[in-house]
Motif scaffolding. Sequence first.
Motif, PDB file in Angstrom:
ATOM      1  N   ARG A  11       0.528  -1.486   0.233  1.00  0.00           N
ATOM      2  CA  ARG A  11       0.208  -0.173   0.280  1.00  0.00           C
ATOM      3  C   ARG A  11       0.918   1.170   0.077  1.00  0.00           C
ATOM      4  O   ARG A  11       0.773   2.221  -0.475  1.00  0.00           O
ATOM      5  N   ALA A  12       2.248   1.603   1.230  1.00  0.00           N
ATOM      6  CA  ALA A  12       2.657   2.075   1.230  1.00  0.00           C
ATOM      7  C   ALA A  12       3.160   2.463  -0.214  1.00  0.00           C
ATOM      8  O   ALA A  12       3.270   4.034  -0.743  1.00  0.00           O
ATOM      9  N   PHE A  13       3.964   1.464  -1.464  1.00  0.00           N
ATOM     10  CA  PHE A  13       4.347   1.906  -2.930  1.00  0.00           C
ATOM     11  C   PHE A  13       3.599   2.310  -3.474  1.00  0.00           C
ATOM     12  O   PHE A  13       3.607   3.605  -4.301  1.00  0.00           O
ATOM     13  N   GLU A  14       2.184   1.728  -3.660  1.00  0.00           N
ATOM     14  CA  GLU A  14       1.113   1.862  -4.567  1.00  0.00           C
ATOM     15  C   GLU A  14       0.464   3.502  -4.599  1.00  0.00           C
ATOM     16  O   GLU A  14       1.478   4.391  -5.782  1.00  0.00           O
ATOM     17  N   ALA A  15       0.716   3.936  -2.974  1.00  0.00           N
ATOM     18  CA  ALA A  15       0.029   5.129  -2.886  1.00  0.00           C
ATOM     19  C   ALA A  15       1.688   6.604  -3.188  1.00  0.00           C
ATOM     20  O   ALA A  15       1.667   7.211  -4.124  1.00  0.00           O
ATOM     21  N   ALA A  16       2.689   6.424  -2.518  1.00  0.00           N
ATOM     22  CA  ALA A  16       3.750   6.586  -2.961  1.00  0.00           C
ATOM     23  C   ALA A  16       4.865   6.861  -5.346  1.00  0.00           C
ATOM     24  O   ALA A  16       4.709   7.727  -5.158  1.00  0.00           O
ATOM     25  N   ALA A  17       3.663   5.978  -5.461  1.00  0.00           N
ATOM     26  CA  ALA A  17       3.864   5.390  -7.105  1.00  0.00           C
ATOM     27  C   ALA A  17       2.812   6.448  -7.499  1.00  0.00           C
ATOM     28  O   ALA A  17       3.672   7.147  -8.641  1.00  0.00           O
ATOM     29  N   ARG A  18       1.885   6.214  -7.348  1.00  0.00           N
ATOM     30  CA  ARG A  18       0.906   7.395  -7.891  1.00  0.00           C
ATOM     31  C   ARG A  18       0.928   8.515  -7.478  1.00  0.00           C
ATOM     32  O   ARG A  18       0.809   9.638  -8.356  1.00  0.00           O
ATOM     33  N   LEU A  51      13.069   0.671  -6.572  1.00  0.00           N
ATOM     34  CA  LEU A  51      12.022   0.774  -6.759  1.00  0.00           C
ATOM     35  C   LEU A  51      11.627   2.408  -7.013  1.00  0.00           C
ATOM     36  O   LEU A  51      10.784   2.874  -8.175  1.00  0.00           O
ATOM     37  N   PHE A  52      12.769   3.198  -7.115  1.00  0.00           N
ATOM     38  CA  PHE A  52      12.542   4.407  -6.630  1.00  0.00           C
ATOM     39  C   PHE A  52      14.049   5.331  -6.630  1.00  0.00           C
ATOM     40  O   PHE A  52      15.048   4.336  -5.898  1.00  0.00           O
ATOM     41  N   VAL A  53      13.847   6.211  -7.613  1.00  0.00           N
ATOM     42  CA  VAL A  53      15.350   7.090  -7.668  1.00  0.00           C
ATOM     43  C   VAL A  53      14.626   8.180  -6.402  1.00  0.00           C
ATOM     44  O   VAL A  53      14.351   8.819  -6.629  1.00  0.00           O
ATOM     45  N   ARG A  54      15.595   8.234  -5.559  1.00  0.00           N
ATOM     46  CA  ARG A  54      15.888   9.270  -4.172  1.00  0.00           C
ATOM     47  C   ARG A  54      16.361  10.031  -4.571  1.00  0.00           C
ATOM     48  O   ARG A  54      17.714  10.071  -4.215  1.00  0.00           O
ATOM     49  N   LEU A  55      15.690  11.599  -4.994  1.00  0.00           N
ATOM     50  CA  LEU A  55      16.358  12.560  -4.924  1.00  0.00           C
ATOM     51  C   LEU A  55      16.132  13.687  -4.419  1.00  0.00           C
ATOM     52  O   LEU A  55      14.954  13.661  -3.126  1.00  0.00           O
ATOM     53  N   GLN A  67       7.021  -0.770 -14.201  1.00  0.00           N
ATOM     54  CA  GLN A  67       6.965  -1.957 -14.450  1.00  0.00           C
ATOM     55  C   GLN A  67       5.678  -2.845 -13.502  1.00  0.00           C
ATOM     56  O   GLN A  67       4.638  -3.089 -13.518  1.00  0.00           O
ATOM     57  N   LEU A  68       5.812  -1.912 -12.017  1.00  0.00           N
ATOM     58  CA  LEU A  68       5.031  -2.698 -10.965  1.00  0.00           C
ATOM     59  C   LEU A  68       4.000  -2.010 -10.466  1.00  0.00           C
ATOM     60  O   LEU A  68       2.880  -2.089 -10.296  1.00  0.00           O
ATOM     61  N   ALA A  69       4.329  -0.657 -10.500  1.00  0.00           N
ATOM     62  CA  ALA A  69       3.179   0.631  -9.760  1.00  0.00           C
ATOM     63  C   ALA A  69       1.969   0.265 -11.115  1.00  0.00           C
ATOM     64  O   ALA A  69       0.995  -0.095  -9.962  1.00  0.00           O
ATOM     65  N   PRO A  70       1.783   0.234 -12.337  1.00  0.00           N
ATOM     66  CA  PRO A  70       0.515  -0.526 -12.725  1.00  0.00           C
ATOM     67  C   PRO A  70      -0.778  -1.100 -12.266  1.00  0.00           C
ATOM     68  O   PRO A  70      -1.932  -1.468 -12.388  1.00  0.00           O
ATOM     69  N   LYS A  71       0.122  -2.025 -12.503  1.00  0.00           N
ATOM     70  CA  LYS A  71      -0.322  -4.028 -11.487  1.00  0.00           C
ATOM     71  C   LYS A  71      -1.019  -3.937 -10.206  1.00  0.00           C
ATOM     72  O   LYS A  71      -1.898  -4.455  -9.849  1.00  0.00           O
ATOM     73  N   VAL A  72       0.170  -3.363  -9.596  1.00  0.00           N
ATOM     74  CA  VAL A  72      -0.185  -3.188  -7.940  1.00  0.00           C
ATOM     75  C   VAL A  72      -1.541  -2.256  -8.007  1.00  0.00           C
ATOM     76  O   VAL A  72      -2.314  -2.190  -7.417  1.00  0.00           O
TER      77      VAL A  72
END
Length: 301
Positions: A11-18, A51-55, A67-72
């Motif tokens: 859930r954390a990944f999906e929200a952060a990716a969105r 999964l993320f590049v942190r700037l 690749q992962l975000a839309p499927k999640v």
Amino acid sequence: MSKIPPMSAVRAFEAAARHLSFTRAAQELGMTQAAVSYQIRLLEDRTGTALFVRLPREVRLTAAGRQLAPKVTEAIDLLGTAFSEIADKTEHHLHISVLPTVVSSWLGSRLASFQAAHPNISIRVHMSTELIDFKRDAIDLVVRSGNGEWPGHDVFPLFPIEYLPVCTPAFLEKHQLKHPADVLKVRRFGNASWWRRWMVETGVEPPASNGTELIFDVQAMDVATTLLDHGIAMAVSTFLIEELRSGKLIRPFNHVVRDGRAYWLVYPQSHRRQKKIQAFREWIIAEAAASNAQLAAAMGE
């Protein structure tokens, strides 16, 4: 199943990716930014890839993240839909357990108005006098008699248990019931213990045996038989409103036994936020209040 990471990390990944923001993801999920970052790090450790590049002031998805975000997101949407469908089915079916007398003498004739106001809620009525295990029996709410003491439950009084003898005008004239003791000479219907209490309160010595009493255990049957001029019934006054108002039944004596108990709407406190429970509670309390007012008018109170 061992390949599926913890849902908190997903859930954390999906929200952060969105949002492409750990901060906005944290706000949406009610977490701290550090907690979101920690959950995503767990997911990256689990998958073995970033999964993320942190700037300094932003984050971007890596190729693996894209690749992962839309499927999640799709998977979470499917889960949400599945649970919503189950919740909707549950929310649209109301299972109630009610005392047989309350159903036959009062509730049954009124349920159509509830369904007219709430056509999306179907009702299944279970008639029972037994104690209910709400979880085991899959019951949403009950109507029971008692003193209102059900710990851990929300309870609402509907109407008091007050009972009195009634008969038809023809039966009264035929048998000349002028004094309370005269009920000993005729056939009596209804709860034997209620008759004994009424007799004691009116100064009549109760008989040693039931004698001419006939007990159906359902007040509607007592009243139906009384309307045929077969005897006199001891009945809850709330269930006699129409008969008293129309004059089909009358009170040969004024004394009413006030039991001290009542009929109650009862359900677990955990059910109180369910919309179907709230709708039925508001409806039945209003119906009971109307019946109490009608009874007072019919009794001349």
